[in-house]
Motif scaffolding. Structure first.
Motif, PDB file in Angstrom:
ATOM      1  N   MET A 159       0.829  -1.195   0.000  1.00  0.00           N
ATOM      2  CA  MET A 159       0.000   0.000   0.000  1.00  0.00           C
ATOM      3  C   MET A 159       0.870   1.254   0.000  1.00  0.00           C
ATOM      4  O   MET A 159       0.565   2.207  -0.718  1.00  0.00           O
ATOM      5  CB  MET A 159      -0.902  -0.046   1.238  1.00  0.00           C
ATOM      6  CG  MET A 159      -1.856   1.074   1.319  1.00  0.00           C
ATOM      7  SD  MET A 159      -3.136   0.812   0.097  1.00  0.00           S
ATOM      8  CE  MET A 159      -4.305   1.935   0.618  1.00  0.00           C
ATOM      9  N   SER A 160       1.901   1.268   0.796  1.00  0.00           N
ATOM     10  CA  SER A 160       2.796   2.413   0.876  1.00  0.00           C
ATOM     11  C   SER A 160       3.500   2.647  -0.456  1.00  0.00           C
ATOM     12  O   SER A 160       3.686   3.790  -0.866  1.00  0.00           O
ATOM     13  CB  SER A 160       3.811   2.193   1.989  1.00  0.00           C
ATOM     14  OG  SER A 160       4.739   3.235   1.989  1.00  0.00           O
ATOM     15  N   ALA A 161       3.890   1.600  -1.136  1.00  0.00           N
ATOM     16  CA  ALA A 161       4.559   1.726  -2.423  1.00  0.00           C
ATOM     17  C   ALA A 161       3.620   2.318  -3.468  1.00  0.00           C
ATOM     18  O   ALA A 161       4.033   3.130  -4.310  1.00  0.00           O
ATOM     19  CB  ALA A 161       5.077   0.376  -2.884  1.00  0.00           C
ATOM     20  N   ILE A 162       2.346   1.951  -3.415  1.00  0.00           N
ATOM     21  CA  ILE A 162       1.371   2.487  -4.372  1.00  0.00           C
ATOM     22  C   ILE A 162       1.165   3.977  -4.142  1.00  0.00           C
ATOM     23  O   ILE A 162       1.134   4.775  -5.075  1.00  0.00           O
ATOM     24  CB  ILE A 162       0.032   1.719  -4.264  1.00  0.00           C
ATOM     25  CG1 ILE A 162       0.225   0.269  -4.697  1.00  0.00           C
ATOM     26  CG2 ILE A 162      -1.055   2.394  -5.093  1.00  0.00           C
ATOM     27  CD1 ILE A 162      -0.976  -0.598  -4.469  1.00  0.00           C
ATOM     28  N   VAL A 163       1.052   4.378  -2.894  1.00  0.00           N
ATOM     29  CA  VAL A 163       0.866   5.797  -2.564  1.00  0.00           C
ATOM     30  C   VAL A 163       2.093   6.590  -2.985  1.00  0.00           C
ATOM     31  O   VAL A 163       1.984   7.673  -3.574  1.00  0.00           O
ATOM     32  CB  VAL A 163       0.566   5.964  -1.058  1.00  0.00           C
ATOM     33  CG1 VAL A 163       0.599   7.430  -0.672  1.00  0.00           C
ATOM     34  CG2 VAL A 163      -0.781   5.361  -0.720  1.00  0.00           C
ATOM     35  N   ASP A 164       3.289   6.068  -2.707  1.00  0.00           N
ATOM     36  CA  ASP A 164       4.520   6.764  -3.099  1.00  0.00           C
ATOM     37  C   ASP A 164       4.609   6.908  -4.611  1.00  0.00           C
ATOM     38  O   ASP A 164       5.002   7.961  -5.128  1.00  0.00           O
ATOM     39  CB  ASP A 164       5.742   6.022  -2.570  1.00  0.00           C
ATOM     40  CG  ASP A 164       5.860   6.123  -1.047  1.00  0.00           C
ATOM     41  OD1 ASP A 164       5.268   7.082  -0.484  1.00  0.00           O
ATOM     42  OD2 ASP A 164       6.535   5.270  -0.447  1.00  0.00           O
ATOM     43  N   THR A 165       4.252   5.872  -5.337  1.00  0.00           N
ATOM     44  CA  THR A 165       4.281   5.926  -6.799  1.00  0.00           C
ATOM     45  C   THR A 165       3.265   6.935  -7.321  1.00  0.00           C
ATOM     46  O   THR A 165       3.560   7.734  -8.223  1.00  0.00           O
ATOM     47  CB  THR A 165       3.986   4.531  -7.391  1.00  0.00           C
ATOM     48  OG1 THR A 165       4.901   3.588  -6.858  1.00  0.00           O
ATOM     49  CG2 THR A 165       4.096   4.572  -8.910  1.00  0.00           C
ATOM     50  N   PHE A 166       2.065   6.934  -6.750  1.00  0.00           N
ATOM     51  CA  PHE A 166       1.022   7.873  -7.170  1.00  0.00           C
ATOM     52  C   PHE A 166       1.449   9.315  -6.912  1.00  0.00           C
ATOM     53  O   PHE A 166       1.292  10.188  -7.765  1.00  0.00           O
ATOM     54  CB  PHE A 166      -0.289   7.558  -6.439  1.00  0.00           C
ATOM     55  CG  PHE A 166      -1.387   8.513  -6.769  1.00  0.00           C
ATOM     56  CD1 PHE A 166      -2.028   8.467  -7.994  1.00  0.00           C
ATOM     57  CD2 PHE A 166      -1.776   9.492  -5.861  1.00  0.00           C
ATOM     58  CE1 PHE A 166      -3.041   9.349  -8.307  1.00  0.00           C
ATOM     59  CE2 PHE A 166      -2.781  10.379  -6.164  1.00  0.00           C
ATOM     60  CZ  PHE A 166      -3.420  10.307  -7.390  1.00  0.00           C
ATOM     61  N   LEU A 167       2.012   9.576  -5.746  1.00  0.00           N
ATOM     62  CA  LEU A 167       2.443  10.928  -5.418  1.00  0.00           C
ATOM     63  C   LEU A 167       3.605  11.366  -6.292  1.00  0.00           C
ATOM     64  O   LEU A 167       3.680  12.524  -6.720  1.00  0.00           O
ATOM     65  CB  LEU A 167       2.816  11.021  -3.936  1.00  0.00           C
ATOM     66  CG  LEU A 167       1.650  10.918  -2.952  1.00  0.00           C
ATOM     67  CD1 LEU A 167       2.169  10.932  -1.526  1.00  0.00           C
ATOM     68  CD2 LEU A 167       0.657  12.038  -3.166  1.00  0.00           C
ATOM     69  N   ALA A 168       4.533  10.466  -6.572  1.00  0.00           N
ATOM     70  CA  ALA A 168       5.674  10.813  -7.414  1.00  0.00           C
ATOM     71  C   ALA A 168       5.221  11.147  -8.837  1.00  0.00           C
ATOM     72  O   ALA A 168       5.699  12.101  -9.443  1.00  0.00           O
ATOM     73  CB  ALA A 168       6.676   9.671  -7.427  1.00  0.00           C
ATOM     74  N   VAL A 169       4.305  10.368  -9.376  1.00  0.00           N
ATOM     75  CA  VAL A 169       3.808  10.619 -10.730  1.00  0.00           C
ATOM     76  C   VAL A 169       2.944  11.874 -10.750  1.00  0.00           C
ATOM     77  O   VAL A 169       3.041  12.701 -11.658  1.00  0.00           O
ATOM     78  CB  VAL A 169       3.014   9.396 -11.247  1.00  0.00           C
ATOM     79  CG1 VAL A 169       2.299   9.736 -12.543  1.00  0.00           C
ATOM     80  CG2 VAL A 169       3.930   8.212 -11.437  1.00  0.00           C
ATOM     81  N   GLY A 170       2.108  12.055  -9.734  1.00  0.00           N
ATOM     82  CA  GLY A 170       1.201  13.202  -9.689  1.00  0.00           C
ATOM     83  C   GLY A 170       1.936  14.522  -9.568  1.00  0.00           C
ATOM     84  O   GLY A 170       1.627  15.490 -10.253  1.00  0.00           O
ATOM     85  N   PHE A 171       2.954  14.604  -8.718  1.00  0.00           N
ATOM     86  CA  PHE A 171       3.666  15.859  -8.519  1.00  0.00           C
ATOM     87  C   PHE A 171       4.661  16.140  -9.633  1.00  0.00           C
ATOM     88  O   PHE A 171       4.998  17.290  -9.881  1.00  0.00           O
ATOM     89  CB  PHE A 171       4.376  15.873  -7.167  1.00  0.00           C
ATOM     90  CG  PHE A 171       3.437  16.090  -6.017  1.00  0.00           C
ATOM     91  CD1 PHE A 171       2.611  17.191  -5.977  1.00  0.00           C
ATOM     92  CD2 PHE A 171       3.370  15.184  -4.983  1.00  0.00           C
ATOM     93  CE1 PHE A 171       1.741  17.402  -4.926  1.00  0.00           C
ATOM     94  CE2 PHE A 171       2.505  15.381  -3.930  1.00  0.00           C
ATOM     95  CZ  PHE A 171       1.679  16.485  -3.898  1.00  0.00           C
ATOM     96  N   SER A 172       5.134  15.135 -10.317  1.00  0.00           N
ATOM     97  CA  SER A 172       6.059  15.397 -11.419  1.00  0.00           C
ATOM     98  C   SER A 172       5.317  15.949 -12.630  1.00  0.00           C
ATOM     99  O   SER A 172       5.924  16.554 -13.504  1.00  0.00           O
ATOM    100  CB  SER A 172       6.812  14.124 -11.795  1.00  0.00           C
ATOM    101  OG  SER A 172       5.911  13.166 -12.327  1.00  0.00           O
ATOM    102  N   ALA A 173       4.006  15.747 -12.720  1.00  0.00           N
ATOM    103  CA  ALA A 173       3.232  16.249 -13.850  1.00  0.00           C
ATOM    104  C   ALA A 173       2.853  17.714 -13.680  1.00  0.00           C
ATOM    105  O   ALA A 173       2.455  18.364 -14.644  1.00  0.00           O
ATOM    106  CB  ALA A 173       1.967  15.417 -14.023  1.00  0.00           C
ATOM    107  N   ILE A 174       2.999  18.264 -12.473  1.00  0.00           N
ATOM    108  CA  ILE A 174       2.643  19.661 -12.219  1.00  0.00           C
ATOM    109  C   ILE A 174       3.787  20.550 -12.680  1.00  0.00           C
ATOM    110  O   ILE A 174       4.923  20.386 -12.261  1.00  0.00           O
ATOM    111  CB  ILE A 174       2.346  19.896 -10.730  1.00  0.00           C
ATOM    112  CG1 ILE A 174       1.143  19.074 -10.299  1.00  0.00           C
ATOM    113  CG2 ILE A 174       2.113  21.375 -10.471  1.00  0.00           C
ATOM    114  CD1 ILE A 174       0.853  19.150  -8.835  1.00  0.00           C
ATOM    115  N   GLU A 175       3.487  21.496 -13.546  1.00  0.00           N
ATOM    116  CA  GLU A 175       4.500  22.423 -14.037  1.00  0.00           C
ATOM    117  C   GLU A 175       4.594  23.617 -13.091  1.00  0.00           C
ATOM    118  O   GLU A 175       3.610  23.997 -12.465  1.00  0.00           O
ATOM    119  CB  GLU A 175       4.119  22.904 -15.434  1.00  0.00           C
ATOM    120  CG  GLU A 175       4.101  21.807 -16.454  1.00  0.00           C
ATOM    121  CD  GLU A 175       3.705  22.322 -17.822  1.00  0.00           C
ATOM    122  OE1 GLU A 175       3.789  23.542 -18.056  1.00  0.00           O
ATOM    123  OE2 GLU A 175       3.306  21.497 -18.640  1.00  0.00           O
TER     124      GLU A 175
END
Length: 96
Positions: free
Chosen positions: A1-17
């Motif tokens: 579960m922690s790995a999924i949240v970390d992956t989601f946050l990493a992908v989500g914040f890298s898409a923000i310009e």
């Protein structure tokens, strides 16, 4: 579960310009008008000081009542206020 949240946050914040500031549409005309008004204020201040100085010289030359020193002081105070206002406008409002 922690790995999924970390992956989601990493992908989500890298898409923000990063957000950059941008002038609103149509603001160039307003900025041009403000700059013209600033020039008009400065020119009227110079004209006021020149007129008051000329009147002061005329009163001294003719020996009349000296009322123009008040005009010179008022023109100088008005010039200080106008210069301060133009500096503040150039620094705060018109920087792009």
């Amino acid at each position: 579960m922690s790995a999924i949240v970390d992956t989601f946050l990493a992908v989500g914040f890298s898409a923000i310009e990063p957000i950059t500031s941008e002038a609103p549409p149509g603001s160039n005309a307003l900025i041009r008008l403000v700059r013209w008004l600033l020039w008009g204020v400065m020119l009227s201040g110079v004209a006021g000081i020149t007129y008051a100085g000329g009147k002061f010289a005329w009163e001294r030359w003719t020996g009349g009542v000296l009322e123009s020193p008040k005009m010179v002081v008022a023109a100088l105070i008005g010039g200080i206020v106008a210069t301060s206002a133009s500096t503040i406008l150039n620094t705060v409002v018109l920087t792009q």
